[in-house]
Design a protein around this motif. Sequence first.
Motif, PDB file in Angstrom:
ATOM      1  N   VAL A  60      53.865  80.101   6.941  1.00 20.98           N
ATOM      2  CA  VAL A  60      53.630  81.279   7.772  1.00 20.98           C
ATOM      3  C   VAL A  60      54.040  80.918   9.192  1.00 20.98           C
ATOM      4  CG1 VAL A  60      51.863  82.821   8.722  1.00 20.98           C
ATOM      5  CG2 VAL A  60      51.686  82.042   6.335  1.00 20.98           C
ATOM      6  N   ARG A  61      54.839  81.777   9.811  1.00 19.22           N
ATOM      7  CA  ARG A  61      55.190  81.622  11.228  1.00 19.22           C
ATOM      8  C   ARG A  61      54.427  82.694  11.985  1.00 19.22           C
ATOM      9  NH1 ARG A  61      59.156  79.167  14.095  1.00 19.22           N
ATOM     10  NH2 ARG A  61      60.362  78.756  12.214  1.00 19.22           N
ATOM     11  N   LEU A  62      53.659  82.279  12.980  1.00 20.34           N
ATOM     12  CA  LEU A  62      52.884  83.230  13.771  1.00 20.34           C
ATOM     13  C   LEU A  62      53.825  83.960  14.731  1.00 20.34           C
ATOM     14  CD1 LEU A  62      49.786  80.978  14.318  1.00 20.34           C
ATOM     15  CD2 LEU A  62      49.995  82.939  12.819  1.00 20.34           C
ATOM     16  N   PRO A  63      53.880  85.295  14.641  1.00 23.23           N
ATOM     17  CA  PRO A  63      54.890  86.053  15.387  1.00 23.23           C
ATOM     18  C   PRO A  63      54.558  86.296  16.852  1.00 23.23           C
ATOM     19  CG  PRO A  63      53.583  87.531  14.050  1.00 23.23           C
ATOM     20  CD  PRO A  63      53.117  86.130  13.738  1.00 23.23           C
TER      21      PRO A  63
ATOM     22  N   VAL B 137      54.205  77.295  13.215  1.00 19.27           N
ATOM     23  CA  VAL B 137      54.409  77.378  11.772  1.00 19.27           C
ATOM     24  C   VAL B 137      53.294  76.606  11.079  1.00 19.27           C
ATOM     25  CG1 VAL B 137      55.949  76.819   9.847  1.00 19.27           C
ATOM     26  CG2 VAL B 137      56.901  77.571  12.044  1.00 19.27           C
ATOM     27  N   VAL B 138      52.754  77.211  10.035  1.00 17.98           N
ATOM     28  CA  VAL B 138      51.752  76.558   9.198  1.00 17.98           C
ATOM     29  C   VAL B 138      52.282  76.600   7.773  1.00 17.98           C
ATOM     30  CG1 VAL B 138      49.362  76.550   8.411  1.00 17.98           C
ATOM     31  CG2 VAL B 138      49.900  77.370  10.715  1.00 17.98           C
TER      32      VAL B 138
ATOM     33  N   ASP C 182      42.047  81.644  25.380  1.00 20.06           N
ATOM     34  CA  ASP C 182      43.345  81.664  24.708  1.00 20.06           C
ATOM     35  C   ASP C 182      43.439  80.587  23.636  1.00 20.06           C
ATOM     36  OD1 ASP C 182      44.262  83.862  26.126  1.00 20.06           O
ATOM     37  OD2 ASP C 182      45.256  82.638  27.659  1.00 20.06           O
ATOM     38  N   ARG C 183      42.836  79.437  23.891  1.00 20.14           N
ATOM     39  CA  ARG C 183      42.873  78.358  22.894  1.00 20.14           C
ATOM     40  C   ARG C 183      42.112  78.766  21.644  1.00 20.14           C
ATOM     41  NH1 ARG C 183      45.189  73.538  22.621  1.00 20.14           N
ATOM     42  NH2 ARG C 183      44.419  72.180  20.989  1.00 20.14           N
ATOM     43  N   VAL C 184      40.941  79.348  21.825  1.00 17.83           N
ATOM     44  CA  VAL C 184      40.161  79.788  20.664  1.00 17.83           C
ATOM     45  C   VAL C 184      40.955  80.822  19.869  1.00 17.83           C
ATOM     46  CG1 VAL C 184      38.077  81.032  19.934  1.00 17.83           C
ATOM     47  CG2 VAL C 184      37.918  79.216  21.656  1.00 17.83           C
ATOM     48  N   ALA C 185      41.581  81.759  20.537  1.00 22.02           N
ATOM     49  CA  ALA C 185      42.386  82.769  19.848  1.00 22.02           C
ATOM     50  C   ALA C 185      43.541  82.119  19.091  1.00 22.02           C
ATOM     51  CB  ALA C 185      42.911  83.801  20.842  1.00 22.02           C
ATOM     52  N   ALA C 186      44.175  81.128  19.692  1.00 17.51           N
ATOM     53  CA  ALA C 186      45.282  80.421  19.036  1.00 17.51           C
ATOM     54  C   ALA C 186      44.786  79.668  17.802  1.00 17.51           C
ATOM     55  CB  ALA C 186      45.956  79.465  20.015  1.00 17.51           C
ATOM     56  N   LEU C 187      43.633  79.000  17.933  1.00 21.15           N
ATOM     57  CA  LEU C 187      43.087  78.244  16.805  1.00 21.15           C
ATOM     58  C   LEU C 187      42.708  79.163  15.655  1.00 21.15           C
ATOM     59  CD1 LEU C 187      40.921  75.648  18.735  1.00 21.15           C
ATOM     60  CD2 LEU C 187      43.057  75.217  17.492  1.00 21.15           C
ATOM     61  N   VAL C 188      42.104  80.300  15.975  1.00 22.50           N
ATOM     62  CA  VAL C 188      41.755  81.265  14.928  1.00 22.50           C
ATOM     63  C   VAL C 188      43.021  81.721  14.208  1.00 22.50           C
ATOM     64  CG1 VAL C 188      40.863  83.596  14.501  1.00 22.50           C
ATOM     65  CG2 VAL C 188      39.581  82.002  15.952  1.00 22.50           C
ATOM     66  N   ALA C 189      44.085  81.988  14.939  1.00 24.85           N
ATOM     67  CA  ALA C 189      45.343  82.419  14.329  1.00 24.85           C
ATOM     68  C   ALA C 189      45.924  81.324  13.435  1.00 24.85           C
ATOM     69  CB  ALA C 189      46.342  82.816  15.409  1.00 24.85           C
ATOM     70  N   VAL C 190      45.914  80.082  13.910  1.00 22.76           N
ATOM     71  CA  VAL C 190      46.441  78.959  13.109  1.00 22.76           C
ATOM     72  C   VAL C 190      45.606  78.784  11.846  1.00 22.76           C
ATOM     73  CG1 VAL C 190      46.730  76.440  13.070  1.00 22.76           C
ATOM     74  CG2 VAL C 190      47.516  77.769  15.050  1.00 22.76           C
ATOM     75  N   GLN C 191      44.296  78.849  11.974  1.00 25.07           N
ATOM     76  CA  GLN C 191      43.428  78.648  10.818  1.00 25.07           C
ATOM     77  C   GLN C 191      43.553  79.787   9.811  1.00 25.07           C
ATOM     78  OE1 GLN C 191      39.743  77.931  12.877  1.00 25.07           O
ATOM     79  NE2 GLN C 191      40.425  75.904  13.524  1.00 25.07           N
ATOM     80  N   ALA C 192      43.678  81.021  10.288  1.00 26.30           N
ATOM     81  CA  ALA C 192      43.888  82.142   9.372  1.00 26.30           C
ATOM     82  C   ALA C 192      45.230  81.994   8.650  1.00 26.30           C
ATOM     83  CB  ALA C 192      43.833  83.464  10.136  1.00 26.30           C
ATOM     84  N   ALA C 193      46.239  81.541   9.368  1.00 26.79           N
ATOM     85  CA  ALA C 193      47.550  81.313   8.755  1.00 26.79           C
ATOM     86  C   ALA C 193      47.476  80.209   7.706  1.00 26.79           C
ATOM     87  CB  ALA C 193      48.583  80.968   9.824  1.00 26.79           C
TER      88      ALA C 193
ATOM     89  N   ALA D 120      48.684  80.677   3.962  1.00 26.11           N
ATOM     90  CA  ALA D 120      49.710  79.799   3.384  1.00 26.11           C
ATOM     91  C   ALA D 120      49.214  79.164   2.087  1.00 26.11           C
ATOM     92  CB  ALA D 120      50.115  78.730   4.395  1.00 26.11           C
ATOM     93  N   VAL D 121      47.956  78.750   2.045  1.00 29.28           N
ATOM     94  CA  VAL D 121      47.402  78.158   0.823  1.00 29.28           C
ATOM     95  C   VAL D 121      47.365  79.194  -0.290  1.00 29.28           C
ATOM     96  CG1 VAL D 121      45.316  77.183  -0.234  1.00 29.28           C
ATOM     97  CG2 VAL D 121      46.118  76.344   1.984  1.00 29.28           C
TER      98      VAL D 121
END
Length: 163
Positions: A6-9, A17-18, A121-132, A136-137
């Motif tokens: 998954v690439r976060l847009p 990318v995750v 912003d970091r928390v929002a980024a981490l949530v996006a990475v973790q959801a991705a 992906a799994v």
Amino acid sequence: VGTASVRLPDGPAAGVVVGALVVVNAAGAPTGLGAPSAAPGGALDVDGARVVDAPADPPLNTTLVVVATDAALDPAETSRTATTAHDGLARALDPVHTLADGDTVFALATQAVALPAARPDRVAALVAVQAAAATAVERAVVDAVRSARGVRTPAVELPGWTD
């Protein structure tokens, strides 16, 4: 074996990318894929609940997952990403994480893409990475199941995937 990425847009993790690599040997059946009737997760009852017939001597099963991202995560953030990625197994397999399963997810971060340092912003980024990671799994499990071929040994016959 299955893979997905998954690439976060957009947002604070735009461009990250995750990816996930899975090896599926689950006790549960794939969900939402029109699973073959011989799937080990059993059938659905009239109310849509899964009925699982547990064998007296259940086999030992496991689904192994590696999640990788190019985001710059610290060790705690990487560990939390692995934890969140388990949700992808729960979306794709039913039941999951049973006593007959040894499901595990490992995560790694290459540190190639910096994330914001400021807390909101970091928390929002981490949530996006973790959801991705969870997405992906889930997609990698689907890829693995759809790629499966039947196997017959003296101990077991496992059907391959059929649409």
